[in-house]
Design a protein around this motif. Structure first.
Motif, PDB file in Angstrom:
ATOM      1  N   PRO A  14       8.245   6.381 -11.033  1.00 39.44           N
ATOM      2  CA  PRO A  14       9.555   5.727 -11.159  1.00 39.44           C
ATOM      3  C   PRO A  14       9.897   4.806  -9.975  1.00 39.44           C
ATOM      4  CG  PRO A  14       9.741   8.056 -11.712  1.00 39.44           C
ATOM      5  CD  PRO A  14       8.364   7.847 -11.153  1.00 39.44           C
ATOM      6  N   LYS A  15       9.235   4.989  -8.831  1.00 39.81           N
ATOM      7  CA  LYS A  15       9.529   4.171  -7.651  1.00 39.81           C
ATOM      8  C   LYS A  15       8.522   3.048  -7.441  1.00 39.81           C
ATOM      9  CE  LYS A  15      11.744   8.029  -5.349  1.00 39.81           C
ATOM     10  NZ  LYS A  15      11.738   8.922  -4.199  1.00 39.81           N
ATOM     11  N   LEU A  16       7.510   2.959  -8.314  1.00 38.69           N
ATOM     12  CA  LEU A  16       6.498   1.912  -8.165  1.00 38.69           C
ATOM     13  C   LEU A  16       7.042   0.560  -8.592  1.00 38.69           C
ATOM     14  CD1 LEU A  16       3.187   3.566  -9.443  1.00 38.69           C
ATOM     15  CD2 LEU A  16       3.891   3.118  -7.092  1.00 38.69           C
ATOM     16  N   GLU A  17       6.588  -0.459  -7.894  1.00 36.77           N
ATOM     17  CA  GLU A  17       6.928  -1.834  -8.249  1.00 36.77           C
ATOM     18  C   GLU A  17       5.637  -2.567  -8.565  1.00 36.77           C
ATOM     19  OE1 GLU A  17       8.850  -3.233  -4.765  1.00 36.77           O
ATOM     20  OE2 GLU A  17      10.516  -1.843  -4.919  1.00 36.77           O
ATOM     21  N   LEU A  18       5.748  -3.670  -9.268  1.00 36.97           N
ATOM     22  CA  LEU A  18       4.590  -4.471  -9.621  1.00 36.97           C
ATOM     23  C   LEU A  18       3.856  -4.906  -8.355  1.00 36.97           C
ATOM     24  CD1 LEU A  18       3.094  -5.737 -12.000  1.00 36.97           C
ATOM     25  CD2 LEU A  18       4.497  -7.776 -11.663  1.00 36.97           C
ATOM     26  N   GLY A  19       2.547  -4.755  -8.351  1.00 32.89           N
ATOM     27  CA  GLY A  19       1.738  -5.179  -7.214  1.00 32.89           C
ATOM     28  C   GLY A  19       1.446  -4.095  -6.199  1.00 32.89           C
ATOM     29  N   LYS A  20       2.063  -2.927  -6.346  1.00 36.99           N
ATOM     30  CA  LYS A  20       1.797  -1.826  -5.416  1.00 36.99           C
ATOM     31  C   LYS A  20       0.446  -1.189  -5.727  1.00 36.99           C
ATOM     32  CE  LYS A  20       5.791  -2.000  -3.305  1.00 36.99           C
ATOM     33  NZ  LYS A  20       5.932  -2.411  -1.927  1.00 36.99           N
ATOM     34  N   VAL A  21      -0.242  -0.738  -4.691  1.00 36.41           N
ATOM     35  CA  VAL A  21      -1.551  -0.104  -4.834  1.00 36.41           C
ATOM     36  C   VAL A  21      -1.467   1.293  -4.243  1.00 36.41           C
ATOM     37  CG1 VAL A  21      -3.993  -0.203  -4.184  1.00 36.41           C
ATOM     38  CG2 VAL A  21      -2.744  -2.315  -4.694  1.00 36.41           C
ATOM     39  N   VAL A  22      -1.776   2.306  -5.062  1.00 36.77           N
ATOM     40  CA  VAL A  22      -1.746   3.696  -4.611  1.00 36.77           C
ATOM     41  C   VAL A  22      -3.152   4.078  -4.152  1.00 36.77           C
ATOM     42  CG1 VAL A  22      -1.295   6.089  -5.257  1.00 36.77           C
ATOM     43  CG2 VAL A  22       0.132   4.251  -6.194  1.00 36.77           C
ATOM     44  N   VAL A  23      -3.257   4.558  -2.910  1.00 38.73           N
ATOM     45  CA  VAL A  23      -4.537   4.959  -2.326  1.00 38.73           C
ATOM     46  C   VAL A  23      -4.514   6.473  -2.165  1.00 38.73           C
ATOM     47  CG1 VAL A  23      -6.079   4.722  -0.342  1.00 38.73           C
ATOM     48  CG2 VAL A  23      -4.684   2.777  -1.075  1.00 38.73           C
ATOM     49  N   MET A  24      -5.552   7.145  -2.701  1.00 38.61           N
ATOM     50  CA  MET A  24      -5.637   8.601  -2.584  1.00 38.61           C
ATOM     51  C   MET A  24      -7.086   9.005  -2.398  1.00 38.61           C
ATOM     52  SD  MET A  24      -4.872   9.714  -6.514  1.00 38.61           S
ATOM     53  CE  MET A  24      -3.848   8.358  -7.032  1.00 38.61           C
ATOM     54  N   ASP A  25      -7.299  10.209  -1.920  1.00 44.09           N
ATOM     55  CA  ASP A  25      -8.657  10.701  -1.735  1.00 44.09           C
ATOM     56  C   ASP A  25      -9.228  11.172  -3.071  1.00 44.09           C
ATOM     57  OD1 ASP A  25      -7.343  13.098  -2.138  1.00 44.09           O
ATOM     58  OD2 ASP A  25      -7.506  13.746  -0.065  1.00 44.09           O
ATOM     59  N   LEU A  66       0.819  -1.204   0.000  1.00 49.03           N
ATOM     60  CA  LEU A  66       0.000   0.000   0.000  1.00 49.03           C
ATOM     61  C   LEU A  66       0.858   1.261   0.000  1.00 49.03           C
ATOM     62  CD1 LEU A  66      -2.745  -1.020   2.569  1.00 49.03           C
ATOM     63  CD2 LEU A  66      -3.019  -0.749   0.099  1.00 49.03           C
ATOM     64  N   ILE A  67       0.470   2.208  -0.842  1.00 52.11           N
ATOM     65  CA  ILE A  67       1.100   3.525  -0.893  1.00 52.11           C
ATOM     66  C   ILE A  67      -0.012   4.549  -0.714  1.00 52.11           C
ATOM     67  CG2 ILE A  67       2.366   5.185  -2.307  1.00 52.11           C
ATOM     68  CD1 ILE A  67       3.524   2.726  -3.818  1.00 52.11           C
ATOM     69  N   PHE A  68       0.098   5.374   0.318  1.00 48.46           N
ATOM     70  CA  PHE A  68      -0.929   6.371   0.605  1.00 48.46           C
ATOM     71  C   PHE A  68      -0.444   7.749   0.178  1.00 48.46           C
ATOM     72  CE2 PHE A  68      -1.848   2.929   3.497  1.00 48.46           C
ATOM     73  CZ  PHE A  68      -3.217   2.801   3.356  1.00 48.46           C
ATOM     74  N   MET A  69      -1.308   8.447  -0.565  1.00 49.53           N
ATOM     75  CA  MET A  69      -0.997   9.795  -1.041  1.00 49.53           C
ATOM     76  C   MET A  69      -1.891  10.786  -0.317  1.00 49.53           C
ATOM     77  SD  MET A  69       0.643   9.576  -4.410  1.00 49.53           S
ATOM     78  CE  MET A  69       0.208  11.217  -4.681  1.00 49.53           C
ATOM     79  N   ASP A  70      -1.336  11.923   0.041  1.00 51.39           N
ATOM     80  CA  ASP A  70      -2.152  13.001   0.595  1.00 51.39           C
ATOM     81  C   ASP A  70      -1.414  14.313   0.422  1.00 51.39           C
ATOM     82  OD1 ASP A  70      -4.459  14.044   1.636  1.00 51.39           O
ATOM     83  OD2 ASP A  70      -4.147  13.310   3.665  1.00 51.39           O
ATOM     84  N   GLU A  71      -2.168  15.386   0.578  1.00 48.64           N
ATOM     85  CA  GLU A  71      -1.611  16.722   0.423  1.00 48.64           C
ATOM     86  C   GLU A  71      -2.205  17.620   1.494  1.00 48.64           C
ATOM     87  OE1 GLU A  71      -5.197  16.027  -1.054  1.00 48.64           O
ATOM     88  OE2 GLU A  71      -3.534  15.294  -2.273  1.00 48.64           O
ATOM     89  N   MET A  72      -1.517  18.718   1.726  1.00 48.34           N
ATOM     90  CA  MET A  72      -2.030  19.707   2.674  1.00 48.34           C
ATOM     91  C   MET A  72      -1.583  21.083   2.218  1.00 48.34           C
ATOM     92  SD  MET A  72       0.388  19.481   5.996  1.00 48.34           S
ATOM     93  CE  MET A  72       2.050  20.078   5.966  1.00 48.34           C
ATOM     94  N   GLY A  73      -2.344  22.085   2.614  1.00 49.60           N
ATOM     95  CA  GLY A  73      -2.002  23.456   2.306  1.00 49.60           C
ATOM     96  C   GLY A  73      -1.503  24.165   3.547  1.00 49.60           C
TER      97      GLY A  73
END
Length: 148
Positions: free
Chosen positions: A118-129, A45-52
């Protein structure tokens, strides 16, 4: 001994929740998410988020002598706006970037193409809002993922 202290108000910081979270459709979306993500290993799992961040904000509290009011000057301008975006895994930070102003779709696409993909590998799942900036052409949605 008085027990009146038990009934005095004790102010606490509020924890806000979205009104959508308690609706039936909101609960169903949450259940659907957990059903879909259940089979994914935590290491994938890879979690993405942002903030201001507003750099011109001033603290609202201060210290002063007992019985005296604290005075300060407040800047006239509202300050610079900065967006911080990042992708994390349970091993640490995968990618991070700051950018001036608010994040737009093109900024997000560039971040994904140059820092995350460029850093993703096979099988990784990116989770974002569901931020509108994430829904840009060139970013694949989960309909293309294999959720077996």
């Amino acid at each position: 001994m008085s027990i009146s202290f038990l009934f005095k108000p004790n102010p606490k910081k509020k924890t806000f929740r979205s009104t959508q979270a308690i609706t039936e459709s909101g609960q169903q979306k949450r259940l659907d998410y957990w059903t879909r993500i259940r089979g994914v290993e935590p290491d994938n799992l890879i979690f993405m988020d942002e903030m201001g961040v507003l750099l011109g904000l001033e603290l609202t509290c201060s210290r002063s002598l007992r019985g005296q009011r604290a005075y300060t000057l407040k800047p006239f301008y509202r300050g610079t706006k900065i967006t911080v975006i990042g992708a994390i895994t349970n091993q640490g930070v995968l990618a991070m970037q700051t950018m001036p102003g608010f994040m737009k779709g093109d900024d997000f696409r560039t971040f994904m193409q140059n820092k995350v993909v460029p850093k993703l590998e096979l099988g990784k799942v990116v989770v974002m809002d569901n931020l509108p900036a994430h829904k840009v052409k060139g970013i694949e949605v989960d309909d293309y993922c294999n959720w077996s």
